[in-house]
Design a protein around this motif. Structure first.
Motif, short mmCIF file in Angstrom:
data_model
loop_
_atom_site.label_atom_id
_atom_site.label_comp_id
_atom_site.label_asym_id
_atom_site.label_seq_id
_atom_site.Cartn_x
_atom_site.Cartn_y
_atom_site.Cartn_z
N ASP A 110 0.84 -1.20 0.00
CA ASP A 110 0.00 0.00 0.00
C ASP A 110 0.88 1.25 0.00
O ASP A 110 1.47 1.58 1.01
N LEU A 111 0.93 1.90 -1.14
CA LEU A 111 1.71 3.14 -1.24
C LEU A 111 0.78 4.33 -1.51
O LEU A 111 1.17 5.30 -2.14
N SER A 112 -0.48 4.19 -1.08
CA SER A 112 -1.41 5.29 -1.38
C SER A 112 -1.01 6.53 -0.59
O SER A 112 -0.63 6.44 0.58
N PRO A 113 -1.06 7.71 -1.25
CA PRO A 113 -0.56 8.91 -0.60
C PRO A 113 -1.51 9.46 0.46
O PRO A 113 -2.71 9.20 0.42
N GLU A 114 -0.95 10.19 1.39
CA GLU A 114 -1.76 10.91 2.39
C GLU A 114 -2.74 11.82 1.65
O GLU A 114 -2.34 12.49 0.70
N GLY A 115 -3.97 11.86 2.07
CA GLY A 115 -4.92 12.79 1.45
C GLY A 115 -5.36 12.36 0.07
O GLY A 115 -6.11 13.05 -0.60
N GLY A 116 -4.88 11.24 -0.39
CA GLY A 116 -5.41 10.64 -1.61
C GLY A 116 -4.77 11.09 -2.90
O GLY A 116 -4.62 10.30 -3.81
N VAL A 117 -4.38 12.37 -3.00
CA VAL A 117 -3.89 12.84 -4.30
C VAL A 117 -2.38 12.94 -4.32
O VAL A 117 -1.73 12.99 -3.27
N VAL A 118 -1.81 12.98 -5.50
CA VAL A 118 -0.36 12.88 -5.63
C VAL A 118 0.31 14.22 -5.30
O VAL A 118 -0.30 15.29 -5.42
N ALA A 119 1.57 14.15 -4.92
CA ALA A 119 2.28 15.34 -4.46
C ALA A 119 2.41 16.40 -5.56
O ALA A 119 2.41 17.59 -5.28
N MET A 120 2.49 15.96 -6.80
CA MET A 120 2.70 16.92 -7.89
C MET A 120 1.39 17.59 -8.35
O MET A 120 1.38 18.33 -9.33
N LEU A 121 0.30 17.29 -7.64
CA LEU A 121 -0.98 17.91 -8.03
C LEU A 121 -1.23 19.15 -7.18
O LEU A 121 -1.11 19.11 -5.96
N LYS A 122 -1.58 20.26 -7.84
CA LYS A 122 -2.02 21.43 -7.09
C LYS A 122 -3.52 21.56 -7.30
O LYS A 122 -4.01 21.43 -8.42
N GLU A 123 -4.21 21.80 -6.19
CA GLU A 123 -5.67 21.90 -6.28
C GLU A 123 -6.08 23.34 -5.99
O GLU A 123 -5.42 24.05 -5.22
N SER A 124 -7.18 23.72 -6.59
CA SER A 124 -7.69 25.06 -6.37
C SER A 124 -9.21 25.02 -6.55
O SER A 124 -9.74 24.01 -7.01
N MET A 125 -9.87 26.10 -6.16
CA MET A 125 -11.33 26.11 -6.39
C MET A 125 -11.83 27.49 -6.73
O MET A 125 -11.18 28.51 -6.44
N ILE A 126 -12.98 27.51 -7.38
CA ILE A 126 -13.69 28.76 -7.61
C ILE A 126 -15.07 28.56 -7.00
O ILE A 126 -15.77 27.61 -7.35
N GLU A 127 -15.40 29.41 -6.05
CA GLU A 127 -16.75 29.35 -5.49
C GLU A 127 -17.63 30.30 -6.28
O GLU A 127 -17.25 31.46 -6.50
N CYS A 128 -18.76 29.84 -6.70
CA CYS A 128 -19.65 30.70 -7.49
C CYS A 128 -21.07 30.19 -7.37
O CYS A 128 -21.29 29.08 -6.87
N VAL A 129 -22.01 30.99 -7.85
CA VAL A 129 -23.39 30.50 -7.82
C VAL A 129 -23.54 29.47 -8.96
O VAL A 129 -22.83 29.52 -9.97
N LEU A 130 -24.48 28.59 -8.74
CA LEU A 130 -24.66 27.46 -9.67
C LEU A 130 -24.76 27.92 -11.12
O LEU A 130 -24.12 27.37 -12.02
N SER A 131 -25.57 28.97 -11.34
CA SER A 131 -25.84 29.38 -12.73
C SER A 131 -24.61 30.01 -13.39
O SER A 131 -24.60 30.23 -14.59
N GLU A 132 -23.57 30.29 -12.60
CA GLU A 132 -22.38 30.90 -13.21
C GLU A 132 -21.22 29.93 -13.39
O GLU A 132 -20.11 30.33 -13.72
N LYS A 133 -21.50 28.67 -13.19
CA LYS A 133 -20.42 27.69 -13.39
C LYS A 133 -19.96 27.71 -14.85
O LYS A 133 -18.77 27.60 -15.13
N ASP A 134 -20.90 27.87 -15.77
CA ASP A 134 -20.52 27.92 -17.20
C ASP A 134 -19.55 29.07 -17.44
O ASP A 134 -18.56 28.93 -18.14
N LEU A 135 -19.88 30.22 -16.83
CA LEU A 135 -19.06 31.41 -17.02
C LEU A 135 -17.64 31.18 -16.50
O LEU A 135 -16.66 31.47 -17.18
N PHE A 136 -17.55 30.62 -15.30
CA PHE A 136 -16.22 30.45 -14.73
C PHE A 136 -15.43 29.34 -15.43
O PHE A 136 -14.21 29.40 -15.51
N LEU A 137 -16.16 28.36 -15.94
CA LEU A 137 -15.46 27.34 -16.72
C LEU A 137 -14.89 27.99 -17.99
O LEU A 137 -13.73 27.78 -18.36
N TYR A 138 -15.72 28.81 -18.62
CA TYR A 138 -15.29 29.50 -19.85
C TYR A 138 -14.08 30.37 -19.55
O TYR A 138 -13.08 30.35 -20.27
N TYR A 139 -14.18 31.12 -18.46
CA TYR A 139 -13.05 31.98 -18.06
C TYR A 139 -11.79 31.14 -17.89
O TYR A 139 -10.72 31.46 -18.41
#
Ligand SMILES: Nc1ncnc2c1ncn2[C@@H]1O[C@H](COP(=O)(O)OP(=O)(O)OP(=O)(O)O)[C@@H](O)[C@H]1O
Length: 762
Positions: free
Chosen positions: A444-473
């Motif tokens: 078992d070599l699964s990483p802490e927190g599940g994702v690999v070290a070379m991955l950077k995660e980020s998020m955009i919080e927005c209202v549901l109807s603007e997900k298209d807009l932020f995806l486009y952006y």
């Protein structure tokens, strides 16, 4: 599935055709040719496989009615020839002609230049050497001859490998051919899972391997199989016997595994002609079962399969069932997903074939009622091998389950309140697996927190109807190869036309697309630097697409495992990668529980947004949505009419033609949809969208007309070409680098890009 066939001629004249024996065309020794991309599609998108036939000439003969018929003259043995009769396709052209070889022998060539050529008779050489043996050779005898020839060549590469060339692999006793391949591939050292698993697998043990996405698990289980096959070559007197079965949850993954193995096999002698030393076949749903059956009949060493199609073929073919009973290696890749896919029954049935007699006989009378028993009862005299090795690999296997693999005590972890129906099924599978190893090695070599070290995660919080807009952006702001995961097929069907209208290069991938289309879209994505694949979780597991820059969770997945696998399509093989979550208020609970399952807080940084671009993007999206809505109406109408046509046909009634129009495919590109664009409103909207798309996108504070003035001076960027390719005034930082600067604590977001931009703009 369409198969293209190519004839290659290098034969002496075949002699009087009357002396030749005749074989059906399918019985000829066609060889599958490796194509440039793994799906094997041609530019026209139709071809799934290319087969080639060496040493063949074509002669055209007229039957009594005057119709022309092609006859292939094929070398079966060094001194023996056979013909296969085929009817020419309408308009097909072909003729045979002969030329002199260096040694003075006449060589017949197949060509497709026309059937009325004057040289037809020259395909027949009076000097043909005939053995006098009129008996039609069986296919296995054809192979026998092939194999004898190939074997001499196949000793190439068997000599010892100089370990100083690949010191980090030196302690792993792989066949020298594989070491040469690894060296050619530039795999200078084993990945962690390979370093841990390979010695154990090569020592004959059973292994359960859990390691992060993109960490090279495929070769961790495949290299021991290939090494074994190279060290234990098949008897030259028989057709290839199946030695290994690799079960995969999805069709794309199965084809990818085939491709991966072939890359390794063919690395050492890419130019070598003739059958490969190890042959890898595939059996997957969605492609022609007939063709797959033919590959199986011909024989292969390793079979990569999805369980549904394989079980269908097993039920219809005792020989295949017997071959599977006798396999030396059983691999279950992504076992957990296989069960999620609803393939448990087939998977279990296939696995049961590999159980030893001692276990089977312990089951008693109930067994006779069992469909597996019924399907394979004629195979009682075939017993499973006692030295079969089992390898189970995944990026996500719960700790509980890993323990169960070790203990093999059914129900030992059941009753755990977290245990779900799926976990129970997995435990049933564990119970069903007949590990020959009393104590399978769990790595078992699964990483802490599940994702690999070379991955950077980020998020955009927005209202549901603007997900298209932020995806486009996001897609405009960070060009690159992006894989967007959407929770439903309907969602994909809404987004793809929308982004097509916005001229973003998007392709869909989901289970309701035809297999051919799925592979085609994957290939386009793989070869397009800035392509965007909008997919369901069908693309979440195992797919090794080179250089996926971004994974976007447009909808968050329901489970932590799905999050790990989806995000694992980027940041593979020690490369950097970026995953973005689009999070609406409705998603917050899901996000919280996801992160909790991964043992993490919601510590994901916000992606900085350059808000000055948003109003224009919003306007484009608004118009594109309106067009889409109008077009959707037309599409739906077409769809209904199509349904009406089918219903009328089924009931054998006539319908007024005015009520019918051509049908429509919900996944067809919008531009090709029938009737679309006819309405004046759509035309107007499209003109408006064209105008908006032509307007430059300029950051706030930038003067496009006076680049040396304004609050943001861009002249330097323009001169050095450092600026963003489409967003004037934006930097060309990658998303991966961007979040280093992102603030941890974010302001509350508003629904309007305008206000939000003021809050977040750096
Ligand atoms: N020793 C190695 N050195 C460098 N690259 C490697 C090595 N072994 C495998 N790779 C490459 O790493 C990539 C990922 O490998 P693979 O697809 O087997 O990962 P995986 O662990 O099965 O991922 P997933 O869990 O997503 O299915 C492949 O492109 C493969 O060619």
């Amino acid at each position: 599935m369409k198969t293209k066939r190519k004839l290659q001629s290098d034969i002496p004249n075949a002699g009087p055709s009357s002396a030749l024996s005749t074989l059906p065309v399918d019985a000829l020794p066609w060889k599958t040719i490796k194509t440039t991309s793994f799906s094997g599609l041609d530019a026209g998108g139709g071809m799934m496989m290319l087969e080639e036939l060496d040493d063949v000439a074509v002669e055209w003969v007229q039957d009594e009615g005057g119709a022309k018929k092609a006859r292939f003259i094929v070398r079966l043995y060094r001194h023996m020839w056979s013909t296969a009769d085929v009817q020419p396709a309408p308009n097909s052209k072909g003729k045979g002609k002969a030329k002199e070889t260096k040694n003075g022998k006449r060589i017949a060539e197949a060509s497709n230049q026309g059937i009325d050529g004057e040289d037809e008779d020259e395909t027949i050489n009076e000097d043909q050497e005939i053995t006098g043996d009129d008996e039609i050779p069986s296919f296995s005898r054809v192979e026998e001859e092939d194999m004898n020839e190939v074997d001499q060549e196949d000793h190439l590469g068997d000599e010892a490998f100089d370990d100083t060339l690949l010191p980090q692999w030196s302690s792993i006793p792989l066949h020298p051919i594989l070491k040469r391949s690894l060296s050619k591939l530039g795999f200078t050292k084993p990945t962690d899972i390979q370093a841990r698993a390979l010695p154990v697998c090569l020592a004959g043990r059973d292994v359960v391997g859990v390691a992060e996405t993109g960490s090279g698990k495929t070769l961790a289980y495949a290299l021991p199989i290939l090494s074994y096959l190279l060290r234990n070559p098949r008897a030259t007197t028989s057709k290839r016997t199946l030695s290994s079965l690799i079960l995969c949850p999805t069709r794309e993954l199965a084809l990818q595994v085939v491709d991966h193995l072939n890359t390794v096999i063919r690395q050492t002698f890419p130019e070598k002609k003739g059958p490969p030393r190890i042959s890898v076949g595939s059996v997957i749903g969605g492609l022609s079962a007939q063709k797959q059956q033919r590959i199986l009949d011909r024989g292969c060493d390793v079979l990569v399969a999805t369980p549904g199609r394989l079980w269908d073929l097993i039920k219809a073919n005792d020989d295949l069932a017997a071959e599977i009973k006798r396999i030396r290696f059983l691999v279950i890749d992504e076992a957990d997903r296989m069960i999620e896919n609803g393939h448990f029954a087939e998977l279990e049935s296939i696995v049961r074939l590999t159980e030893r007699q001692s276990r089977l006989s312990g089951r008693g009378a109930a067994e006779e009622e069992d469909p597996v028993f019924a399907a394979t009862s004629s195979l009682d005299d075939v017993s499973a091998r006692s030295d079969m090795q089992t390898f189970i690999f995944s990026a996500t296997l719960s700790k509980d389950l890993q323990q169960n693999f070790k203990r093999k005590k059914r129900g030992s972890q059941k009753g755990d309140k977290k245990s779900s129906a799926l976990a129970d099924l997995l435990e049933d599978l564990v119970e069903r697996l007949d590990f020959r190893d009393k104590n399978p090695e769990v790595i078992d070599l699964s990483p802490e927190g599940g994702v690999v070290a070379m991955l950077k995660e980020s998020m955009i919080e927005c209202v549901l109807s603007e997900k298209d807009l932020f995806l486009y952006y996001f897609l405009l702001r960070y060009p690159g190869r992006s894989l967007v995961f959407v929770g439903s097929i309907d969602g994909i069907r809404r987004l793809v036309p929308l982004f097509e209208l916005l001229r973003v290069p998007v392709w869909p991938l989901h289970s309701q697309l035809q297999q051919k289309q799925r592979l085609k879209n994957l290939d386009r994505f793989k070869t397009s630097k800035n392509g965007i694949l909008i997919a369901t979780d069908v693309a979440a597991r195992g797919l090794d697409i080179p250089h996926v820059d971004h994974v976007v969770h447009f909808n968050l997945p329901r489970t932590a495992d799905a999050y790990i696998h989806r995000s694992g399509r980027t940041a593979r093989a020690q490369n950097p990668g970026f995953a973005l979550q689009l999070v609406s208020a409705e998603d917050k609970n899901v996000q919280r529980s996801l992160m909790r399952s991964l043992g993490r807080d919601i510590d994901i940084p916000d992606l900085p947004i350059e808000g000055g671009f948003l109003p224009k993007l919003k306007e484009r999206i608004r118009v594109a949505r309106e067009i889409e809505k109008a077009q959707h109406g037309v599409k739906k109408e077409n769809h209904d009419r199509n349904w009406l046509r089918e219903a009328a046909e089924a009931m054998d009634v006539d319908i007024d033609p005015s009520m019918l129009s051509d049908g429509d495919d919900p996944d067809a590109p919008f531009a090709k949809s029938q009737n679309i664009g006819r309405s004046g409103k759509v035309v107007e909207l499209k003109e408006e969208l064209n105008r908006l798309l032509a307007e430059p996108l300029i950051a706030r504070g930038v003067s496009a007309r006076y680049p040396t003035s304004g609050s943001k001076v861009i002249v330097g960027d323009l001169l050095s070409a450092r600026g963003h390719p489409t967003l004037l005034g934006a930097s060309s930082t990658s998303a991966y680098d961007e979040i280093q600067f992102a603030k941890k604590k974010k302001p509350k977001l508003s629904a309007t890009g305008e206000r939000r931009s003021k809050q977040i703009h750096r």
